[in-house]
Motif scaffolding. Structure first.
Motif, PDB file in Angstrom:
ATOM      1  N   ALA A  39       8.170 -10.165   5.082  1.00  0.00           N
ATOM      2  CA  ALA A  39       7.707 -10.546   6.421  1.00  0.00           C
ATOM      3  C   ALA A  39       7.000  -9.381   7.116  1.00  0.00           C
ATOM      4  CB  ALA A  39       8.890 -11.030   7.257  1.00  0.00           C
ATOM      5  N   ASN A  40       7.467  -8.161   6.862  1.00  0.00           N
ATOM      6  CA  ASN A  40       6.844  -6.981   7.464  1.00  0.00           C
ATOM      7  C   ASN A  40       5.545  -6.572   6.786  1.00  0.00           C
ATOM      8  OD1 ASN A  40       8.899  -6.689   9.346  1.00  0.00           O
ATOM      9  ND2 ASN A  40      10.125  -5.353   8.033  1.00  0.00           N
ATOM     10  N   GLY A  41       5.244  -7.202   5.661  1.00  0.00           N
ATOM     11  CA  GLY A  41       4.001  -6.884   4.958  1.00  0.00           C
ATOM     12  C   GLY A  41       4.075  -5.637   4.102  1.00  0.00           C
ATOM     13  N   TRP A  42       5.280  -5.142   3.805  1.00  0.00           N
ATOM     14  CA  TRP A  42       5.407  -3.937   2.986  1.00  0.00           C
ATOM     15  C   TRP A  42       5.344  -4.243   1.494  1.00  0.00           C
ATOM     16  CZ3 TRP A  42      10.524  -2.390   5.850  1.00  0.00           C
ATOM     17  CH2 TRP A  42      10.199  -1.985   7.151  1.00  0.00           C
ATOM     18  N   VAL A  43       5.753  -5.456   1.124  1.00  0.00           N
ATOM     19  CA  VAL A  43       5.953  -5.786  -0.278  1.00  0.00           C
ATOM     20  C   VAL A  43       5.091  -6.982  -0.667  1.00  0.00           C
ATOM     21  CG1 VAL A  43       7.657  -6.626  -1.947  1.00  0.00           C
ATOM     22  CG2 VAL A  43       8.296  -4.852  -0.312  1.00  0.00           C
ATOM     23  N   ARG A  44       4.371  -6.838  -1.787  1.00  0.00           N
ATOM     24  CA  ARG A  44       3.591  -7.943  -2.344  1.00  0.00           C
ATOM     25  C   ARG A  44       4.433  -8.809  -3.263  1.00  0.00           C
ATOM     26  NH1 ARG A  44      -1.251  -5.413  -5.486  1.00  0.00           N
ATOM     27  NH2 ARG A  44      -0.738  -7.296  -6.664  1.00  0.00           N
ATOM     28  N   ASP A  45       5.305  -8.168  -4.018  1.00  0.00           N
ATOM     29  CA  ASP A  45       6.141  -8.885  -4.979  1.00  0.00           C
ATOM     30  C   ASP A  45       7.357  -8.022  -5.274  1.00  0.00           C
ATOM     31  OD1 ASP A  45       7.022 -10.804  -6.702  1.00  0.00           O
ATOM     32  OD2 ASP A  45       5.266 -10.776  -8.021  1.00  0.00           O
ATOM     33  N   ALA A  46       8.433  -8.646  -5.731  1.00  0.00           N
ATOM     34  CA  ALA A  46       9.643  -7.918  -6.081  1.00  0.00           C
ATOM     35  C   ALA A  46      10.329  -8.643  -7.225  1.00  0.00           C
ATOM     36  CB  ALA A  46      10.581  -7.816  -4.877  1.00  0.00           C
ATOM     37  N   ALA A  47      10.873  -7.846  -8.149  1.00  0.00           N
ATOM     38  CA  ALA A  47      11.610  -8.400  -9.279  1.00  0.00           C
ATOM     39  C   ALA A  47      12.987  -7.758  -9.311  1.00  0.00           C
ATOM     40  CB  ALA A  47      10.872  -8.125 -10.585  1.00  0.00           C
ATOM     41  N   VAL A  48      14.024  -8.579  -9.232  1.00  0.00           N
ATOM     42  CA  VAL A  48      15.405  -8.105  -9.229  1.00  0.00           C
ATOM     43  C   VAL A  48      15.984  -8.260 -10.627  1.00  0.00           C
ATOM     44  CG1 VAL A  48      17.703  -8.415  -8.234  1.00  0.00           C
ATOM     45  CG2 VAL A  48      15.667  -8.789  -6.818  1.00  0.00           C
ATOM     46  N   ALA A  49      16.596  -7.196 -11.151  1.00  0.00           N
ATOM     47  CA  ALA A  49      17.252  -7.276 -12.459  1.00  0.00           C
ATOM     48  C   ALA A  49      18.452  -8.210 -12.365  1.00  0.00           C
ATOM     49  CB  ALA A  49      17.698  -5.887 -12.906  1.00  0.00           C
ATOM     50  N   LEU A  50      18.479  -9.209 -13.242  1.00  0.00           N
ATOM     51  CA  LEU A  50      19.532 -10.224 -13.183  1.00  0.00           C
ATOM     52  C   LEU A  50      20.626  -9.992 -14.211  1.00  0.00           C
ATOM     53  CD1 LEU A  50      17.291 -13.393 -12.675  1.00  0.00           C
ATOM     54  CD2 LEU A  50      18.457 -11.985 -10.945  1.00  0.00           C
ATOM     55  N   SER A  51      20.500  -8.943 -15.012  1.00  0.00           N
ATOM     56  CA  SER A  51      21.517  -8.621 -16.011  1.00  0.00           C
ATOM     57  C   SER A  51      21.455  -7.126 -16.286  1.00  0.00           C
ATOM     58  CB  SER A  51      21.275  -9.387 -17.316  1.00  0.00           C
ATOM     59  OG  SER A  51      20.052  -8.956 -17.917  1.00  0.00           O
ATOM     60  N   GLU A  52      22.485  -6.611 -16.932  1.00  0.00           N
ATOM     61  CA  GLU A  52      22.491  -5.188 -17.292  1.00  0.00           C
ATOM     62  C   GLU A  52      21.364  -4.891 -18.281  1.00  0.00           C
ATOM     63  OE1 GLU A  52      23.405  -1.180 -17.538  1.00  0.00           O
ATOM     64  OE2 GLU A  52      23.877  -2.717 -16.044  1.00  0.00           O
ATOM     65  N   GLN A  53      21.101  -5.825 -19.187  1.00  0.00           N
ATOM     66  CA  GLN A  53      20.010  -5.631 -20.140  1.00  0.00           C
ATOM     67  C   GLN A  53      18.665  -5.524 -19.419  1.00  0.00           C
ATOM     68  OE1 GLN A  53      19.345  -8.925 -22.830  1.00  0.00           O
ATOM     69  NE2 GLN A  53      18.494  -7.585 -24.410  1.00  0.00           N
ATOM     70  N   GLN A  54      18.458  -6.372 -18.429  1.00  0.00           N
ATOM     71  CA  GLN A  54      17.214  -6.312 -17.677  1.00  0.00           C
ATOM     72  C   GLN A  54      17.149  -5.036 -16.828  1.00  0.00           C
ATOM     73  OE1 GLN A  54      16.450  -9.546 -14.881  1.00  0.00           O
ATOM     74  NE2 GLN A  54      14.291  -9.525 -15.457  1.00  0.00           N
ATOM     75  N   ARG A  55      18.281  -4.619 -16.283  1.00  0.00           N
ATOM     76  CA  ARG A  55      18.315  -3.367 -15.529  1.00  0.00           C
ATOM     77  C   ARG A  55      17.886  -2.201 -16.411  1.00  0.00           C
ATOM     78  NH1 ARG A  55      22.001   0.633 -15.383  1.00  0.00           N
ATOM     79  NH2 ARG A  55      21.910   2.022 -13.561  1.00  0.00           N
ATOM     80  N   VAL A  56      18.383  -2.159 -17.635  1.00  0.00           N
ATOM     81  CA  VAL A  56      18.010  -1.087 -18.568  1.00  0.00           C
ATOM     82  C   VAL A  56      16.515  -1.138 -18.849  1.00  0.00           C
ATOM     83  CG1 VAL A  56      18.270  -0.276 -20.951  1.00  0.00           C
ATOM     84  CG2 VAL A  56      20.300  -0.900 -19.609  1.00  0.00           C
ATOM     85  N   ASP A 102       0.860  -1.176   0.000  1.00  0.00           N
ATOM     86  CA  ASP A 102       0.000   0.000   0.000  1.00  0.00           C
ATOM     87  C   ASP A 102       0.899   1.229   0.000  1.00  0.00           C
ATOM     88  OD1 ASP A 102       0.925   0.299   2.653  1.00  0.00           O
ATOM     89  OD2 ASP A 102      -0.825  -0.752   3.463  1.00  0.00           O
ATOM     90  N   LEU A 103       0.290   2.403   0.024  1.00  0.00           N
ATOM     91  CA  LEU A 103       1.065   3.634  -0.044  1.00  0.00           C
ATOM     92  C   LEU A 103       1.932   3.842   1.193  1.00  0.00           C
ATOM     93  CD1 LEU A 103       1.736   6.199  -1.607  1.00  0.00           C
ATOM     94  CD2 LEU A 103      -0.292   7.273  -0.598  1.00  0.00           C
ATOM     95  N   ASP A 104       1.405   3.489   2.371  1.00  0.00           N
ATOM     96  CA  ASP A 104       2.202   3.642   3.592  1.00  0.00           C
ATOM     97  C   ASP A 104       3.514   2.855   3.524  1.00  0.00           C
ATOM     98  OD1 ASP A 104       0.542   5.380   4.986  1.00  0.00           O
ATOM     99  OD2 ASP A 104      -0.722   3.753   5.717  1.00  0.00           O
ATOM    100  N   ALA A 105       3.480   1.742   2.796  1.00  0.00           N
ATOM    101  CA  ALA A 105       4.680   0.913   2.697  1.00  0.00           C
ATOM    102  C   ALA A 105       5.821   1.640   2.000  1.00  0.00           C
ATOM    103  CB  ALA A 105       4.356  -0.377   1.956  1.00  0.00           C
ATOM    104  N   ALA A 106       5.509   2.621   1.153  1.00  0.00           N
ATOM    105  CA  ALA A 106       6.565   3.360   0.462  1.00  0.00           C
ATOM    106  C   ALA A 106       7.464   4.069   1.465  1.00  0.00           C
ATOM    107  CB  ALA A 106       5.956   4.368  -0.516  1.00  0.00           C
ATOM    108  N   ALA A 107       6.848   4.775   2.407  1.00  0.00           N
ATOM    109  CA  ALA A 107       7.630   5.494   3.409  1.00  0.00           C
ATOM    110  C   ALA A 107       8.387   4.529   4.304  1.00  0.00           C
ATOM    111  CB  ALA A 107       6.713   6.388   4.234  1.00  0.00           C
ATOM    112  N   ALA A 108       7.736   3.459   4.731  1.00  0.00           N
ATOM    113  CA  ALA A 108       8.401   2.488   5.604  1.00  0.00           C
ATOM    114  C   ALA A 108       9.583   1.837   4.894  1.00  0.00           C
ATOM    115  CB  ALA A 108       7.396   1.428   6.050  1.00  0.00           C
TER     116      ALA A 108
END
Length: 479
Positions: free
Chosen positions: A314-331, A234-240
């Motif tokens: 665990a803190n409930g701030w994040v529903r999902d996360a995607a980590v860039a695994l290469s420079e191409q994906q980072r771009v 949610d929006l509160d999670a951004a600040a946390a």
């Protein structure tokens, strides 16, 4: 202005400069219109100087003939600051793109000296060739020039780590209104020899002097980076999340960009090959693009980040996360963020606002807008995104369809007035990184104190007594 007088002025200017420097305005009509197409300027000529000496000669000529000067870089500004409008005197458009040399690069001193017409992308490339980093990064970096980003004190996406342009500049060279040249390009970190006139010129949008070159800081290039798109709970999670990142990683936190669902959906709709980075279906109400970097190798950092992201779930701030695994994906991850403005432009006309707030006021402001604006204008769509880490939001609104021209104009004015009033009431600013230009001059009169405006006018009168530099911009007229 009668055509005969204009012809005489242009003939005199042609005699003052080498061949090819002076161009008829109808041959460069695109430069007379601002990037958004809001303002159409006019000028007796467009001048393309190649050296600081030529800029000084143009300024001296304009002073002698009482012709006003609007300096321009890549013409990517969003507030009309580089469009020649304002005042009754003849106007000249001074385009600095041909001042495009990188004069020197000092890896040991950690700076380079470049002219005003060098693009941000070229500065980045020159720094990279020397295994250094020029830290400014923004969507228009392929065409935005050094002079332009200095004139608006641009920030971009890495302010949370490196600061705005004012923090990244060690010295400038500039032409003053009498045609004299001042310069301090030695790259010194310590020089306590009087007033720091450099900071007066940065952010002044060419109203106090014309910056022709600058010494800009270079940083060590990161040897480790992690770029993550986070679907927030949610929006509160951004600040946390921001607080936790800052406490855990300190100045390794390079960027923290916030994007609302409306903007993300527009990017996915209008930008070819754009794909949501998460496995889960649907776009979250709020997402954040986080970048961490360090000049040290990855030893220990990968384990620390893995543990950190696990804690955010665990803190409930994040529903999902995607980590860039290469420079191409980072771009590709960054392209999703940097395409926000283009996607909105393809969607249609929106009312755009470049605001800054104390970090503690960002979430309350967004919530206030979500409550007030749809209630006042049913069907309005709020497109909110920006640099959460430094308090800068791009808060744009698509008005409901069905309004006629008059009602749309009245609604746009009311929306902007509410947003700016609310921002200032919360201790914020109605202009974060786009400048004032023509667009926000009236806002200066509304929100700046009489004492502040009087001080600015005294500075303007001292440095530009004839009012030659970029008239009509930044400072509202008296009365």
């Amino acid at each position: 202005m009668v055509s005969e007088q204009k012809k005489e002025l242009v003939a005199a200017l042609l005699a003052e400069l080498p061949e090819g420097r002076v161009v008829a305005p109808d041959e460069q009509s695109a430069l007379l219109t601002d990037w958004r197409g809001r303002y159409q300027g006019d000028a007796i000529a467009v001048v393309f100087p190649r050296t600081t000496a030529e800029v000084a000669a143009v300024v001296a000529w304009c002073r002698a003939h009482q012709v006003t000067i609007t300096p321009q870089g890549g013409n990517t500004g969003l507030c009309g600051g580089a469009t020649p409008l304002g005042g009754e005197r003849p106007r000249l458009l001074l385009n600095l793109q041909r001042l495009d040399r990188i004069r020197s690069l000092d890896p040991l001193g950690g700076f380079l000296v470049a002219e005003a017409g060098v693009t941000v992308a070229a500065l980045q490339a020159a720094a990279a060739e020397a295994n250094r980093l020029f830290a400014l990064s923004l969507a228009s970096e392929g065409s935005a020039t050094l002079g332009g980003v200095l004139s608006t004190n641009a920030g971009g996406v890495h302010v949370v780590r490196y600061g705005t342009m004012r923090a990244q500049v060690l010295g400038v060279e500039a032409v003053l209104a009498d045609g004299s040249v001042v310069a301090n390009l030695s790259g010194l970190r310590k020089d306590n020899t009087g007033y720091d006139w450099r900071d007066l010129l940065i952010g002044a949008e060419g109203t106090l002097g014309i910056i022709t070159a600058a010494a800009v800081r270079l940083f060590p290039r990161p040897r480790w980076q992690q770029t993550v798109w986070v679907a927030l709970a949610d929006l509160d999670a951004a600040a946390a999340l921001f607080v936790a990142l800052h406490e855990t990683f300190g100045d390794k936190l390079t960027a923290f960009e916030l994007m609302g669902r409306t903007v993300f959906e527009l990017v996915l709709r209008h930008i070819p090959d754009a794909r949501a980075p998460w496995q889960a279906e649907g776009v979250p109400e709020w997402a954040a693009l986080v970048e961490l970097s360090d000049t040290a190798p990855a030893s220990g950092l990968d384990a620390l980040t893995e543990s950190f992201w696990g804690e955010t779930f665990a803190n409930g701030w994040v529903r999902d996360a995607a980590v860039a695994l290469s420079e191409q994906q980072r771009v590709r991850f960054w392209q999703l963020r940097e395409s926000a403005s283009e996607a909105q432009q393809r969607e249609g006309v929106s009312i755009k606002h470049d605001i800054a707030l104390p970090l503690a006021q960002i979430v309350p402001f967004i919530r206030a807008g979500e409550a007030h604006l749809p209630a006042r204008f049913p069907g309005v769509r709020i497109a909110c995104f920006g640099h959460f880490g430094d308090g800068n939001l791009h808060y744009n609104c698509f008005l409901p369809s069905g309004l006629d021209r008059a009602d749309r104009a009245a609604a746009a004015a009311e929306v902007t007035r509410w947003i700016h009033d609310e921002v200032v009431r919360r201790g914020g600013s109605f202009s974060a990184e786009h400048g004032i230009g023509l667009l926000k001059v009236k806002e200066m009169a509304r929100y700046k104190s009489d004492a502040e405006l009087a001080l600015m006018r005294r500075i303007k009168a001292a440095l530009d007594p004839d009012g030659l530099f970029n008239p009509g911009k930044v400072l509202p007229e008296v009365g």
